[in-house]
Design a protein around this motif. Structure first.
Motif, PDB file in Angstrom:
ATOM      1  N   UNK A   1       2.641  -0.262   2.688  1.00 11.79           N
ATOM      2  CA  UNK A   1       2.693   1.326   2.877  1.00 11.79           C
ATOM      3  C   UNK A   1       2.421   2.154   1.578  1.00 11.79           C
ATOM      4  N   UNK A   2       3.181   1.664   0.422  1.00 13.63           N
ATOM      5  CA  UNK A   2       3.250   2.275  -0.704  1.00 13.63           C
ATOM      6  C   UNK A   2       1.710   2.309  -1.273  1.00 13.63           C
ATOM      7  N   UNK A   3       1.282   1.079  -1.152  1.00 18.43           N
ATOM      8  CA  UNK A   3      -0.327   0.900  -1.867  1.00 18.43           C
ATOM      9  C   UNK A   3      -1.367   1.738  -1.027  1.00 18.43           C
TER      10      UNK A   3
ATOM     11  N   UNK B   1      -2.489  -3.636  -6.137  1.00 19.11           N
ATOM     12  CA  UNK B   1      -1.436  -3.448  -6.901  1.00 19.11           C
ATOM     13  C   UNK B   1      -1.635  -3.004  -8.318  1.00 19.11           C
ATOM     14  N   UNK B   2      -2.534  -3.632  -9.158  1.00 19.72           N
ATOM     15  CA  UNK B   2      -2.640  -3.003 -10.518  1.00 19.72           C
ATOM     16  C   UNK B   2      -3.065  -1.644 -10.561  1.00 19.72           C
TER      17      UNK B   2
ATOM     18  N   UNK C   1       3.217  -9.150  -5.788  1.00 19.05           N
ATOM     19  CA  UNK C   1       2.650  -8.420  -4.978  1.00 19.05           C
ATOM     20  C   UNK C   1       1.071  -8.741  -4.270  1.00 19.05           C
ATOM     21  N   UNK C   2       0.315  -9.408  -5.304  1.00 17.23           N
ATOM     22  CA  UNK C   2      -0.681 -10.004  -4.886  1.00 17.23           C
ATOM     23  C   UNK C   2      -0.634 -11.206  -3.804  1.00 17.23           C
TER      24      UNK C   2
ATOM     25  N   UNK D   1       9.084  -7.000  -4.481  1.00 13.30           N
ATOM     26  CA  UNK D   1       7.795  -6.642  -3.811  1.00 13.30           C
ATOM     27  C   UNK D   1       7.786  -5.057  -3.295  1.00 13.30           C
ATOM     28  N   UNK D   2       9.146  -4.800  -2.574  1.00 13.86           N
ATOM     29  CA  UNK D   2       9.384  -3.610  -1.847  1.00 13.86           C
ATOM     30  C   UNK D   2       9.274  -2.460  -2.754  1.00 13.86           C
TER      31      UNK D   2
END
Length: 235
Positions: free
Chosen positions: A50-52, A57-58, A88-89, A112-113
């Motif tokens: 949701x964040x990404x 991630x990078x 995260x990956x 992670x969150x």
């Protein structure tokens, strides 16, 4: 008595935006992964996605800042990713996050969150205080290779966490040594949440981690140390 934690001036000069929150916990209860910790990891992966919002991630601003810090001390961030980016990956990959043990699952879920590097050290295996320094290249890092104990040495100038016995984590938070890992027998620990910049979310992540530690280890005594803040949570 709390463990002494120091960040060298050389590291602060390298990354002026670095900040960290430390949670010292005594009287913890650890054990195998459970359904509850598994669900926590799955929920963390959902929050990350949701964040990404479709980005890698990078590409997240916090990971961009970490990559710049890694580059500054000579590491290649696409090859040796900080712990949060690496987790995260895995979280976004088909296999998902590993289930290790209760305490590691809990802090990995927070990492992670919140997309922030989080590490856990067994206090009973830490010798003296913990220091974040730029290595001379002569320090010992004891690890395992092919099932055998082996000694490595960090690169000159590499950012490492160390104690009186040697390096405990290489390349800032890339690779922890086996001596101080949290096992199912661990009862006393220190958790480090590391951020880059004022918007890293380290304090919010620390608050959530403290709540989860209280939930999974009722009665544990926690001491939270954050920039310009120190508090104790009663038993």
């Amino acid at each position: 008595m709390t463990i002494d934690l120091t960040v060298s001036e050389e590291v602060r000069a390298l990354a002026p935006g670095f900040t960290h929150v430390a949670i010292e916990a005594r009287g913890l209860v650890n054990g195998p992964s459970t359904e509850a910790t598994s669900l926590l990891l799955d929920e963390a992966a959902r929050r990350l996605a949701e964040r990404l919002a479709g980005r890698a991630p990078h590409e997240d601003p916090h990971m961009v800042a970490w990559r710049a810090a890694y580059t500054a001390f000579g590491a290649k961030p696409s090859r040796t990713r900080n712990s949060a980016e690496a987790l995260a990956k895995r979280a976004l990959a088909g296999g998902g996050l590993p289930r290790i043990n209760t305490l590691v699952d809990v802090y990995n879920a927070i990492s992670v969150a919140h997309l922030i590097p989080v590490g856990g050290e067994d206090l009973d295996h830490i010798k003296g205080g913990m220091r974040l320094v730029r290595a001379t290249g002569t320090e010992d890092f004891v690890t395992m290779a092919g099932g055998e104990r082996t000694v490595e040495h960090p690169d000159t100038g590499e950012v490492v966490w160390c104690d009186d016995e040697g390096v405990t984590c290489r390349r800032w938070n890339w690779r922890q040594g086996p001596r101080n890992r949290l096992t199912e027998e661990s009862v006393n620990a220190i958790f480090l949440l590391e951020g880059m910049g004022p918007d890293s979310g380290a304090e919010a992540a620390g608050d959530e981690l403290a709540e989860l530690l209280e939930k999974f280890s009722p009665g544990a005594q926690l001491t939270v140390r954050a920039p310009e803040r120190a508090s104790e949570r009663p038993e």
